[in-house]
Design an enzyme around this catalytic site. Structure first.
Site, mmCIF file in Angstrom:
data_model
loop_
_atom_site.group_PDB
_atom_site.id
_atom_site.type_symbol
_atom_site.label_atom_id
_atom_site.label_comp_id
_atom_site.label_asym_id
_atom_site.label_seq_id
_atom_site.Cartn_x
_atom_site.Cartn_y
_atom_site.Cartn_z
ATOM 1 N N ARG A 1 26.140 43.034 63.144
ATOM 2 C CA ARG A 1 26.795 43.040 64.471
ATOM 3 C C ARG A 1 26.133 42.181 65.537
ATOM 4 O O ARG A 1 26.712 42.000 66.610
ATOM 5 C CB ARG A 1 26.910 44.481 64.992
ATOM 6 C CG ARG A 1 27.627 45.453 64.080
ATOM 7 C CD ARG A 1 29.009 44.992 63.695
ATOM 8 N NE ARG A 1 29.772 46.032 62.991
ATOM 9 C CZ ARG A 1 30.803 45.790 62.208
ATOM 10 N NH1 ARG A 1 31.212 44.546 62.025
ATOM 11 N NH2 ARG A 1 31.445 46.778 61.619
ATOM 12 N N ASP B 1 34.811 37.331 55.355
ATOM 13 C CA ASP B 1 34.967 38.766 55.105
ATOM 14 C C ASP B 1 35.431 39.511 56.343
ATOM 15 O O ASP B 1 34.976 39.258 57.453
ATOM 16 C CB ASP B 1 33.654 39.374 54.623
ATOM 17 C CG ASP B 1 33.809 40.851 54.331
ATOM 18 O OD1 ASP B 1 34.533 41.184 53.379
ATOM 19 O OD2 ASP B 1 33.239 41.673 55.070
ATOM 20 N N HIS C 1 33.635 43.743 47.504
ATOM 21 C CA HIS C 1 34.121 45.129 47.495
ATOM 22 C C HIS C 1 35.362 45.367 46.618
ATOM 23 O O HIS C 1 36.433 45.751 47.110
ATOM 24 C CB HIS C 1 34.357 45.642 48.919
ATOM 25 C CG HIS C 1 35.032 44.702 49.860
ATOM 26 N ND1 HIS C 1 36.213 44.053 49.583
ATOM 27 C CD2 HIS C 1 34.677 44.305 51.112
ATOM 28 C CE1 HIS C 1 36.563 43.314 50.599
ATOM 29 N NE2 HIS C 1 35.642 43.447 51.542
ATOM 30 N N ASP D 1 28.321 47.049 51.999
ATOM 31 C CA ASP D 1 29.332 46.737 53.019
ATOM 32 C C ASP D 1 29.063 47.582 54.263
ATOM 33 O O ASP D 1 29.978 48.110 54.896
ATOM 34 C CB ASP D 1 30.754 46.965 52.499
ATOM 35 C CG ASP D 1 31.823 46.342 53.391
ATOM 36 O OD1 ASP D 1 31.445 45.625 54.344
ATOM 37 O OD2 ASP D 1 33.023 46.562 53.143
#
Length: 431
Positions: A65, A153, A233, A306
């Site tokens: 982030r 992603d 994923h 993830d």
């Protein structure tokens, strides 16, 4: 640097195929010696009795982030959470603000990591500018700045022509392209797996075929271009089968699966808990079983968290309005250890999926414990019982489907470059 002697443990080094009782000596940040009954005068002693001594875990798919959304997570808090979960190397995705599509952003991430993170941080750059799926990023400049892979992603490159060019150019810089494989036209706002559970919940469904169709397209493009495709994923039986067939044909493809897609089916969402909302969503029990088998067979190479932190106020809303994603660093080992207890994986297979395989995919000097290798080590007590409370964890966010869960098996010690950075009874030992 200090000398550290890790004694009395069960050494699991998948890169060397070693599963045996052995001691490990670390010196000057690297593995100095491996053997039994070792002595090292003046070295710090770490008693590994009853523990598995494993290469430091490598997470090739996480969201830290920073820059731009530090209220959810930053590189410092993410790094602390990572080492508390045994992850000594973390590759962070590009969907920051600004997007990591510019070498200046890559430089910033690496600079913050050097100052603030106890874990090694490796930036993954955007495959297209602004993650818009239209114009390729400057791959060569980003690799020169330190990017280890490319990915949009969180979003899908829907334009097949753009995806072909991304794959073609990735060969020139010799880096993998990691894809979020979902056909947006089929997803159309679906928030849970399409099926009986979505019907019971009255929520829009995300069909499994949305993933399968896109994996099929990207596998054909990878076969055409000869590029290294990495499927992120994986969540469906159909995708696992396509990957199995592609690997048999010699397509250069690797793939990962998350702990939550290995352990939870869509029935976990029946309580409308937004902490069970992911992208891709939790799938059927049959899909879970297929992913477990794919990991055991080696069709799925790696386990990736993830790790996707979101603030409490963002998740405590209606299910359809909540952002997808869960945190995962500190629970990953305990969740997937259940597959070892069930006889689905051997301890050495688990170690490979968490360390040597993801290191190989990203071409990192990691995931090995032979003489001269980096002194990144994770000690696991497979019998230690504990209860997970995300409020007491190291991430800034709390969005976990495992809150309150009792686990057996825990990371008890993590070392990076021969330095003790985490101890289960003392916490993270880093500013």
């Amino acid at each position: 640097m200090a000398r550290v002697l890790i004694r009395g443990g069960r050494l699991l080094d998948p890169a060397a195929g070693r599963d045996e009782a052995a001691d490990l000596l670390l010196q000057d940040g690297r593995v100095a010696a491996v053997g039994r009954g070792m002595e090292a005068q003046g070295a710090e002693q770490v008693d590994a009795s009853g523990c598995w001594v494993m290469p430091g875990f490598v997470d090739l798919h996480a969201h830290l982030r920073e820059p731009g959304q530090e209220y959810k997570e930053d590189i410092a808090s993410g790094g602390r959470a990572a080492v508390a979960g045994g992850f000594t190397s973390v590759a962070c995705m590009a969907n920051t603000a600004p997007v990591n599509d510019d070498p200046a952003v890559t430089d910033y991430i690496l600079d913050r990591a050097r100052q603030d993170s106890p874990a090694r941080i490796y930036p993954i750059a955007a495959a297209t500018k602004g993650l818009r799926g239209e114009v390729m990023s400057e791959m060569s400049a980003l690799v020169d700045a330190g990017a280890v892979a490319f990915s949009d992603d969180g979003k899908t490159i829907m334009d097949s022509g753009v995806q072909r060019r991304v794959l073609e150019y990735s060969r020139l810089v010799e880096r993998p392209v990691m894809v979020h494989a979902e056909d947006c036209g089929l997803v159309r706002g679906g928030v849970v797996n399409e099926g009986a559970v979505s019907t019971r919940l009255g929520l829009p469904g995300n069909p499994a075929v949305a993933e399968v169709v896109h994996v099929a397209r990207d596998l054909m493009l990878a076969e055409l271009t000869g590029a290294h495709l990495h499927v992120a994923h994986v969540s469906t039986a159909g995708a696992v089968e396509l990957l199995r067939e592609a690997r048999a044909r010699g397509v250069h493809v690797t793939a990962e699966v998350t702990p939550h897609h290995l352990a939870l089916s869509d029935e976990a969402a029946l309580g409308y808990d937004a902490n069970t909302k992911m992208a891709p969503p939790l799938r059927s029990a049959a899909d879970v079983a297929a992913c477990q088998q794919g990991l055991a067979d080696g069709v799925l190479d790696a386990i990736a968290t993830d790790h996707a932190p979101h603030a409490v106020h963002e998740k405590e809303v209606e299910f359809t309005a909540a952002p997808p994603g869960v945190i995962g660093f500190e629970t990953a080992l305990a969740v997937v250890l259940e597959l070892v207890r069930a006889g689905r994986l051997t301890p050495l297979q688990l170690a490979a999926a968490l360390s040597s395989n993801p290191a190989r995919i990203l071409q990192l000097e990691a995931g090995r414990l032979a003489r001269g290798d980096p002194g990144d080590v994770t000690l696991v007590d497979p019998e230690r019982r504990w209860r997970y409370d995300p409020a007491k964890g190291h991430s800034k966010s709390r969005n976990s489907p495992w809150a309150g869960r009792e686990f057996t098996g825990r990371v008890v010690v993590t070392l990076v470059a021969g330095e003790l950075v985490f101890h289960a009874d003392r916490g993270v030992l880093h500013p």
